[in-house]
Design a protein around this motif. Structure first.
Motif, PDB file in Angstrom:
ATOM      1  N   TYR A 116       2.120  11.908  77.370  1.00 32.79           N
ATOM      2  CA  TYR A 116       2.243  11.331  75.985  1.00 32.79           C
ATOM      3  C   TYR A 116       3.487  10.069  76.297  1.00 32.79           C
ATOM      4  O   TYR A 116       4.382  10.456  76.748  1.00 32.79           O
ATOM      5  CB  TYR A 116       2.681  12.331  75.130  1.00 32.79           C
ATOM      6  N   ALA A 117       2.929   9.093  75.529  1.00 33.01           N
ATOM      7  CA  ALA A 117       3.628   8.010  75.778  1.00 33.01           C
ATOM      8  C   ALA A 117       4.978   8.352  75.121  1.00 33.01           C
ATOM      9  O   ALA A 117       6.226   7.850  75.375  1.00 33.01           O
ATOM     10  CB  ALA A 117       3.150   6.660  74.808  1.00 33.01           C
ATOM     11  N   VAL A 118       5.105   9.175  73.904  1.00 35.20           N
ATOM     12  CA  VAL A 118       6.369   9.302  73.299  1.00 35.20           C
ATOM     13  C   VAL A 118       7.109  10.217  73.960  1.00 35.20           C
ATOM     14  O   VAL A 118       8.537   9.700  73.770  1.00 35.20           O
ATOM     15  CB  VAL A 118       6.070   9.891  71.701  1.00 35.20           C
ATOM     16  N   ARG A 121       9.047   8.144  76.523  1.00 36.82           N
ATOM     17  CA  ARG A 121      10.008   7.177  75.907  1.00 36.82           C
ATOM     18  C   ARG A 121      11.330   8.078  75.553  1.00 36.82           C
ATOM     19  O   ARG A 121      12.271   7.563  76.082  1.00 36.82           O
ATOM     20  CB  ARG A 121       9.404   6.565  74.564  1.00 36.82           C
ATOM     21  N   GLY A 245       4.075  10.438  67.252  1.00 36.70           N
ATOM     22  CA  GLY A 245       4.486   9.209  68.462  1.00 36.70           C
ATOM     23  C   GLY A 245       5.431   8.565  68.074  1.00 36.70           C
ATOM     24  O   GLY A 245       5.688   7.193  68.443  1.00 36.70           O
ATOM     25  N   ARG A 246       6.694   8.812  67.291  1.00 31.39           N
ATOM     26  CA  ARG A 246       7.543   8.018  66.841  1.00 31.39           C
ATOM     27  C   ARG A 246       8.994   8.595  67.297  1.00 31.39           C
ATOM     28  O   ARG A 246       9.235   9.753  67.217  1.00 31.39           O
ATOM     29  CB  ARG A 246       7.720   7.886  65.165  1.00 31.39           C
ATOM     30  N   TYR A 260      11.076   3.409  67.197  1.00 30.17           N
ATOM     31  CA  TYR A 260       9.904   3.144  68.461  1.00 30.17           C
ATOM     32  C   TYR A 260       8.758   3.793  68.001  1.00 30.17           C
ATOM     33  O   TYR A 260       8.686   5.068  67.834  1.00 30.17           O
ATOM     34  CB  TYR A 260      10.419   3.798  69.893  1.00 30.17           C
ATOM     35  N   ASP A 261       7.700   3.222  68.050  1.00 27.11           N
ATOM     36  CA  ASP A 261       6.358   3.396  67.574  1.00 27.11           C
ATOM     37  C   ASP A 261       5.585   3.411  69.268  1.00 27.11           C
ATOM     38  O   ASP A 261       5.086   2.650  69.649  1.00 27.11           O
ATOM     39  CB  ASP A 261       5.822   2.510  66.664  1.00 27.11           C
ATOM     40  N   CYS A 262       5.372   4.684  69.473  1.00 27.35           N
ATOM     41  CA  CYS A 262       4.535   5.133  70.487  1.00 27.35           C
ATOM     42  C   CYS A 262       3.290   5.790  70.208  1.00 27.35           C
ATOM     43  O   CYS A 262       2.873   6.608  71.109  1.00 27.35           O
ATOM     44  CB  CYS A 262       5.302   6.251  71.510  1.00 27.35           C
ATOM     45  N   SER A 263       2.821   5.529  69.172  1.00 26.26           N
ATOM     46  CA  SER A 263       1.712   6.354  68.643  1.00 26.26           C
ATOM     47  C   SER A 263       0.432   6.059  69.455  1.00 26.26           C
ATOM     48  O   SER A 263       0.250   4.771  69.900  1.00 26.26           O
ATOM     49  CB  SER A 263       1.452   6.299  67.168  1.00 26.26           C
ATOM     50  N   GLU A 264      -0.509   7.102  69.883  1.00 25.16           N
ATOM     51  CA  GLU A 264      -1.739   6.705  70.254  1.00 25.16           C
ATOM     52  C   GLU A 264      -2.607   7.847  70.123  1.00 25.16           C
ATOM     53  O   GLU A 264      -2.316   9.210  69.718  1.00 25.16           O
ATOM     54  CB  GLU A 264      -1.539   6.732  71.880  1.00 25.16           C
TER      55      GLU A 264
END
Length: 320
Positions: A116-118, A121, A245-246, A260-264
Protein backbone atom coordinates in the motif's frame (compact mmCIF):
# COMPACT_ATOMS: atom_id res chain seq x y z
CA UNK A 1 -11.66 -19.09 -4.16
CA UNK A 2 -12.93 -16.62 -1.61
CA UNK A 3 -12.82 -12.86 -2.06
CA UNK A 4 -9.00 -12.72 -2.01
CA UNK A 5 -8.56 -15.72 -4.31
CA UNK A 6 -11.01 -14.24 -6.80
CA UNK A 7 -9.19 -10.91 -6.71
CA UNK A 8 -5.84 -12.61 -7.39
CA UNK A 9 -7.34 -14.64 -10.26
CA UNK A 10 -8.93 -11.56 -11.82
CA UNK A 11 -5.82 -9.39 -11.61
CA UNK A 12 -3.49 -12.15 -12.84
CA UNK A 13 -5.84 -12.88 -15.74
CA UNK A 14 -5.61 -9.20 -16.70
CA UNK A 15 -1.78 -9.28 -16.64
CA UNK A 16 -0.16 -9.28 -20.11
CA UNK A 17 1.52 -12.55 -21.00
CA UNK A 18 0.12 -14.45 -18.02
CA UNK A 19 -2.01 -17.57 -18.34
CA UNK A 20 -4.01 -18.55 -15.26
CA UNK A 21 -5.39 -21.91 -14.14
CA UNK A 22 -7.25 -22.53 -10.88
CA UNK A 23 -8.65 -25.26 -8.68
CA UNK A 24 -11.46 -24.76 -6.17
CA UNK A 25 -12.47 -27.59 -3.86
CA UNK A 26 -15.91 -26.00 -3.40
CA UNK A 27 -16.86 -24.81 -6.90
CA UNK A 28 -20.59 -24.61 -6.14
CA UNK A 29 -21.64 -20.98 -6.15
CA UNK A 30 -18.36 -19.76 -7.58
CA UNK A 31 -19.16 -16.63 -9.56
CA UNK A 32 -16.38 -15.42 -11.83
CA UNK A 33 -16.44 -12.07 -13.60
CA UNK A 34 -17.08 -12.66 -17.35
CA UNK A 35 -13.63 -11.37 -18.33
CA UNK A 36 -11.99 -13.82 -15.92
CA UNK A 37 -14.22 -16.75 -16.85
CA UNK A 38 -13.24 -16.29 -20.49
CA UNK A 39 -9.50 -16.58 -19.76
CA UNK A 40 -9.29 -18.79 -16.66
CA UNK A 41 -8.74 -22.54 -16.95
CA UNK A 42 -10.45 -24.53 -14.18
CA UNK A 43 -8.81 -27.87 -13.33
CA UNK A 44 -10.29 -30.75 -11.32
CA UNK A 45 -7.70 -31.16 -8.53
CA UNK A 46 -4.79 -29.51 -6.78
CA UNK A 47 -2.50 -32.25 -8.11
CA UNK A 48 -3.57 -31.46 -11.67
CA UNK A 49 -2.75 -27.83 -11.02
CA UNK A 50 0.79 -28.74 -9.90
CA UNK A 51 1.23 -31.29 -12.70
CA UNK A 52 0.73 -28.43 -15.18
CA UNK A 53 4.16 -27.19 -13.94
CA UNK A 54 3.18 -23.56 -13.36
CA UNK A 55 5.86 -20.91 -12.96
CA UNK A 56 4.09 -19.65 -9.85
CA UNK A 57 1.27 -20.65 -7.54
CA UNK A 58 -1.10 -18.65 -5.34
CA UNK A 59 -2.38 -20.55 -2.29
CA UNK A 60 -5.58 -18.89 -1.05
CA UNK A 61 -7.21 -21.86 0.63
CA UNK A 62 -8.31 -22.28 4.29
CA UNK A 63 -5.46 -21.82 6.76
CA UNK A 64 -4.92 -25.53 7.46
CA UNK A 65 -4.03 -26.09 3.79
CA UNK A 66 -1.59 -23.21 3.42
CA UNK A 67 1.57 -24.98 4.58
CA UNK A 68 0.89 -28.46 3.07
CA UNK A 69 0.05 -27.03 -0.35
CA UNK A 70 2.91 -24.54 -0.31
CA UNK A 71 5.33 -27.30 0.77
CA UNK A 72 4.27 -29.52 -2.13
CA UNK A 73 4.79 -26.64 -4.55
CA UNK A 74 8.23 -25.89 -3.04
CA UNK A 75 9.29 -29.50 -3.55
CA UNK A 76 8.54 -29.02 -7.25
CA UNK A 77 10.52 -25.77 -7.38
CA UNK A 78 7.46 -23.56 -7.88
CA UNK A 79 7.45 -19.97 -6.60
CA UNK A 80 4.57 -19.60 -4.12
CA UNK A 81 2.48 -16.71 -2.84
CA UNK A 82 0.69 -18.08 0.23
CA UNK A 83 -2.08 -16.05 1.76
CA UNK A 84 -1.94 -14.98 5.39
CA UNK A 85 -1.57 -16.44 7.92
CA UNK A 86 1.30 -18.46 6.46
CA UNK A 87 0.07 -21.60 8.26
CA UNK A 88 -2.37 -22.75 10.93
CA UNK A 89 0.43 -23.44 13.43
CA UNK A 90 3.96 -22.30 14.16
CA UNK A 91 5.21 -25.87 13.66
CA UNK A 92 3.70 -25.99 10.15
CA UNK A 93 5.19 -22.60 9.30
CA UNK A 94 8.61 -23.73 10.52
CA UNK A 95 8.36 -26.84 8.34
CA UNK A 96 7.47 -24.70 5.32
CA UNK A 97 10.48 -22.47 6.00
CA UNK A 98 12.72 -25.56 6.24
CA UNK A 99 11.45 -27.09 2.98
CA UNK A 100 11.69 -23.75 1.16
CA UNK A 101 15.30 -23.35 2.28
CA UNK A 102 16.21 -26.92 1.28
CA UNK A 103 14.52 -26.75 -2.12
CA UNK A 104 15.58 -23.20 -2.96
CA UNK A 105 11.98 -22.38 -3.88
CA UNK A 106 10.87 -18.82 -3.28
CA UNK A 107 7.93 -18.22 -0.93
CA UNK A 108 6.06 -14.95 -0.44
CA UNK A 109 3.37 -14.30 2.19
CA UNK A 110 0.30 -12.28 1.26
CA UNK A 111 0.66 -9.29 3.56
CA UNK A 112 -0.49 -6.90 0.88
CA UNK A 113 -0.41 -3.88 3.22
CA UNK A 114 3.33 -3.61 2.63
CA UNK A 115 2.44 -2.78 -0.99
CA UNK A 116 0.00 0.00 0.00
CA UNK A 117 1.32 3.44 -0.92
CA UNK A 118 0.15 4.84 2.43
CA UNK A 119 2.07 2.30 4.53
CA UNK A 120 5.17 2.77 2.39
CA UNK A 121 4.94 6.50 3.05
CA UNK A 122 4.61 5.83 6.79
CA UNK A 123 7.75 3.68 6.67
CA UNK A 124 9.65 6.37 4.76
CA UNK A 125 8.57 9.10 7.20
CA UNK A 126 9.62 7.07 10.24
CA UNK A 127 12.96 6.20 8.62
CA UNK A 128 13.54 9.89 7.82
CA UNK A 129 12.95 10.85 11.46
CA UNK A 130 9.69 12.70 10.88
CA UNK A 131 8.65 12.02 14.49
CA UNK A 132 12.13 11.57 15.92
CA UNK A 133 12.56 8.36 17.91
CA UNK A 134 9.29 6.34 18.12
CA UNK A 135 8.24 5.71 21.72
CA UNK A 136 4.65 4.50 21.45
CA UNK A 137 2.18 3.10 18.91
CA UNK A 138 -1.58 2.48 18.74
CA UNK A 139 -3.50 0.35 16.24
CA UNK A 140 -7.28 0.39 15.74
CA UNK A 141 -8.86 -2.14 13.38
CA UNK A 142 -12.58 -2.62 12.70
CA UNK A 143 -13.51 -5.39 10.28
CA UNK A 144 -17.16 -6.43 10.51
CA UNK A 145 -17.32 -6.52 6.72
CA UNK A 146 -14.95 -9.50 6.75
CA UNK A 147 -17.76 -11.64 8.21
CA UNK A 148 -20.27 -10.14 5.80
CA UNK A 149 -18.40 -10.74 2.53
CA UNK A 150 -16.84 -14.13 3.29
CA UNK A 151 -17.82 -16.69 0.65
CA UNK A 152 -17.39 -19.57 3.08
CA UNK A 153 -18.80 -18.45 6.46
CA UNK A 154 -16.67 -19.10 9.47
CA UNK A 155 -17.82 -21.83 11.85
CA UNK A 156 -19.33 -20.33 14.97
CA UNK A 157 -17.31 -22.86 17.00
CA UNK A 158 -14.03 -21.82 15.36
CA UNK A 159 -12.62 -19.43 17.97
CA UNK A 160 -9.92 -16.78 17.79
CA UNK A 161 -10.07 -16.10 14.06
CA UNK A 162 -9.53 -12.37 14.61
CA UNK A 163 -5.78 -12.28 15.48
CA UNK A 164 -5.02 -14.65 12.58
CA UNK A 165 -7.32 -13.13 9.95
CA UNK A 166 -5.74 -9.80 10.85
CA UNK A 167 -2.18 -10.94 11.39
CA UNK A 168 -1.52 -8.11 8.91
CA UNK A 169 -1.17 -5.96 12.03
CA UNK A 170 1.60 -8.11 13.50
CA UNK A 171 3.45 -8.06 10.17
CA UNK A 172 3.39 -4.35 9.40
CA UNK A 173 4.08 -3.32 12.99
CA UNK A 174 7.25 -5.42 12.97
CA UNK A 175 8.12 -4.11 9.49
CA UNK A 176 7.94 -0.57 10.88
CA UNK A 177 9.23 -0.99 14.42
CA UNK A 178 11.14 -4.27 14.66
CA UNK A 179 10.40 -7.53 16.46
CA UNK A 180 7.60 -7.81 19.03
CA UNK A 181 8.95 -9.20 22.31
CA UNK A 182 5.86 -9.46 24.55
CA UNK A 183 2.08 -9.03 24.47
CA UNK A 184 -0.76 -8.87 26.97
CA UNK A 185 -4.39 -9.01 25.85
CA UNK A 186 -8.03 -9.54 26.78
CA UNK A 187 -10.87 -10.76 24.54
CA UNK A 188 -14.65 -10.99 24.63
CA UNK A 189 -17.72 -11.72 22.55
CA UNK A 190 -19.74 -8.50 22.62
CA UNK A 191 -22.94 -7.06 21.19
CA UNK A 192 -25.73 -8.74 19.28
CA UNK A 193 -24.84 -8.19 15.63
CA UNK A 194 -26.24 -10.80 13.20
CA UNK A 195 -22.77 -12.17 12.40
CA UNK A 196 -20.50 -12.93 15.32
CA UNK A 197 -17.13 -14.64 15.64
CA UNK A 198 -15.91 -15.48 19.13
CA UNK A 199 -14.15 -13.36 20.28
CA UNK A 200 -15.15 -10.31 18.26
CA UNK A 201 -13.20 -7.79 20.37
CA UNK A 202 -9.55 -8.01 21.43
CA UNK A 203 -7.62 -5.28 23.23
CA UNK A 204 -3.99 -5.51 24.19
CA UNK A 205 -0.59 -4.07 24.94
CA UNK A 206 2.50 -4.79 22.88
CA UNK A 207 6.19 -4.37 23.76
CA UNK A 208 8.82 -4.35 21.02
CA UNK A 209 12.38 -5.62 21.32
CA UNK A 210 13.52 -2.01 20.75
CA UNK A 211 11.71 -0.77 23.87
CA UNK A 212 8.79 0.84 21.98
CA UNK A 213 5.45 0.02 23.63
CA UNK A 214 1.87 0.49 22.51
CA UNK A 215 -1.70 -0.73 22.36
CA UNK A 216 -3.93 -2.47 19.85
CA UNK A 217 -7.67 -2.86 19.33
CA UNK A 218 -9.09 -5.44 16.90
CA UNK A 219 -12.79 -6.08 16.36
CA UNK A 220 -15.42 -7.71 14.18
CA UNK A 221 -17.87 -4.97 15.21
CA UNK A 222 -17.04 -1.72 13.40
CA UNK A 223 -18.00 -1.45 9.75
CA UNK A 224 -16.46 1.06 7.39
CA UNK A 225 -13.90 2.14 10.00
CA UNK A 226 -10.91 0.37 8.44
CA UNK A 227 -7.44 0.71 9.93
CA UNK A 228 -5.85 3.54 11.85
CA UNK A 229 -2.29 3.79 13.13
CA UNK A 230 -0.77 6.35 15.50
CA UNK A 231 2.96 6.61 16.24
CA UNK A 232 4.22 8.94 18.98
CA UNK A 233 7.84 10.01 18.77
CA UNK A 234 10.00 12.33 20.83
CA UNK A 235 9.88 14.95 18.05
CA UNK A 236 6.35 14.56 16.71
CA UNK A 237 3.26 12.43 16.14
CA UNK A 238 2.19 10.52 13.05
CA UNK A 239 -1.41 9.50 12.34
CA UNK A 240 -2.26 7.26 9.39
CA UNK A 241 -5.68 6.27 8.09
CA UNK A 242 -4.57 3.17 6.22
CA UNK A 243 -8.00 2.51 4.74
CA UNK A 244 -8.34 5.97 3.21
CA UNK A 245 -4.68 6.49 2.37
CA UNK A 246 -4.04 9.61 4.43
CA UNK A 247 -1.12 10.48 6.70
CA UNK A 248 -0.60 13.51 8.92
CA UNK A 249 2.57 14.38 10.85
CA UNK A 250 2.59 17.02 13.58
CA UNK A 251 5.93 18.30 14.81
CA UNK A 252 6.17 18.99 18.54
CA UNK A 253 8.52 21.97 18.23
CA UNK A 254 6.44 24.26 16.04
CA UNK A 255 3.06 22.47 15.94
CA UNK A 256 3.42 22.37 12.15
CA UNK A 257 1.22 19.71 10.51
CA UNK A 258 2.08 18.10 7.20
CA UNK A 259 -0.46 16.00 5.32
CA UNK A 260 0.01 13.34 2.65
CA UNK A 261 -2.66 11.92 0.37
CA UNK A 262 -1.67 8.39 -0.67
CA UNK A 263 -5.16 7.20 -1.55
CA UNK A 264 -5.55 4.56 -4.26
CA UNK A 265 -7.93 1.79 -5.27
CA UNK A 266 -7.33 -1.54 -3.53
CA UNK A 267 -6.68 -3.19 -6.90
CA UNK A 268 -3.64 -0.94 -7.37
CA UNK A 269 -1.94 -2.30 -4.24
CA UNK A 270 -2.93 -5.89 -5.04
CA UNK A 271 -1.65 -5.40 -8.57
CA UNK A 272 1.62 -4.08 -7.17
CA UNK A 273 1.88 -7.19 -4.97
CA UNK A 274 1.22 -9.53 -7.91
CA UNK A 275 3.67 -7.69 -10.16
CA UNK A 276 6.29 -8.20 -7.46
CA UNK A 277 5.26 -11.86 -7.21
CA UNK A 278 5.79 -12.34 -10.95
CA UNK A 279 9.18 -10.62 -10.74
CA UNK A 280 10.18 -13.04 -7.97
CA UNK A 281 9.03 -15.96 -10.11
CA UNK A 282 11.16 -14.62 -12.97
CA UNK A 283 14.15 -14.41 -10.66
CA UNK A 284 14.59 -10.63 -10.89
CA UNK A 285 13.41 -9.79 -7.34
CA UNK A 286 13.53 -11.24 -3.83
CA UNK A 287 10.38 -11.60 -1.70
CA UNK A 288 9.38 -8.42 0.11
CA UNK A 289 7.45 -10.54 2.62
CA UNK A 290 9.25 -13.83 3.28
CA UNK A 291 8.10 -17.05 4.92
CA UNK A 292 10.17 -15.98 7.92
CA UNK A 293 8.13 -12.76 8.13
CA UNK A 294 4.99 -14.88 8.08
CA UNK A 295 6.38 -17.01 10.89
CA UNK A 296 7.11 -13.92 13.01
CA UNK A 297 3.53 -12.66 12.57
CA UNK A 298 2.10 -16.08 13.43
CA UNK A 299 4.10 -16.23 16.66
CA UNK A 300 2.66 -12.87 17.73
CA UNK A 301 -0.89 -14.08 16.97
CA UNK A 302 -0.28 -17.19 19.07
CA UNK A 303 1.03 -15.04 21.93
CA UNK A 304 -2.09 -12.83 21.75
CA UNK A 305 -4.35 -15.89 22.07
CA UNK A 306 -2.28 -17.28 24.96
CA UNK A 307 -2.49 -13.94 26.75
CA UNK A 308 -6.27 -13.76 26.26
CA UNK A 309 -6.76 -17.29 27.58
CA UNK A 310 -4.20 -17.31 30.39
CA UNK A 311 -3.71 -13.69 31.34
CA UNK A 312 -0.47 -11.85 31.97
CA UNK A 313 2.36 -11.07 29.58
CA UNK A 314 3.35 -13.61 26.94
CA UNK A 315 6.80 -13.68 25.37
CA UNK A 316 7.26 -13.92 21.61
CA UNK A 317 10.09 -16.01 20.20
CA UNK A 318 12.04 -13.65 17.91
CA UNK A 319 14.43 -16.34 16.65
CA UNK A 320 14.21 -17.66 13.09
Amino acid sequence: MGSIGLRHARLLAESPGVRVAAFDAAPHGLQLPPAVEATLTIVSSFEELLDAAPDALVVATPDALHAPQAIEACRRGITVLVEKPVADSVAAAEELARVAAQSGARVLVGYVLRHYAVLRRVRELLADGAVGTPVSVHVNLGAYETLRVARNRFSETDRYRLPYDYSHEWDYLQWLLGPVAEVAAVARLAGDLPLRQDPNVINGVVAFDSGVTGTFHLDYVQEGQGRRLDVVGDRGTLRADLARGRVTVRAHADALTRSYDCSEERDVAFGRQLSHFLDVARGVAVPLVSVEDGLRALRVADAVVAACDGGGWRSVDVRI
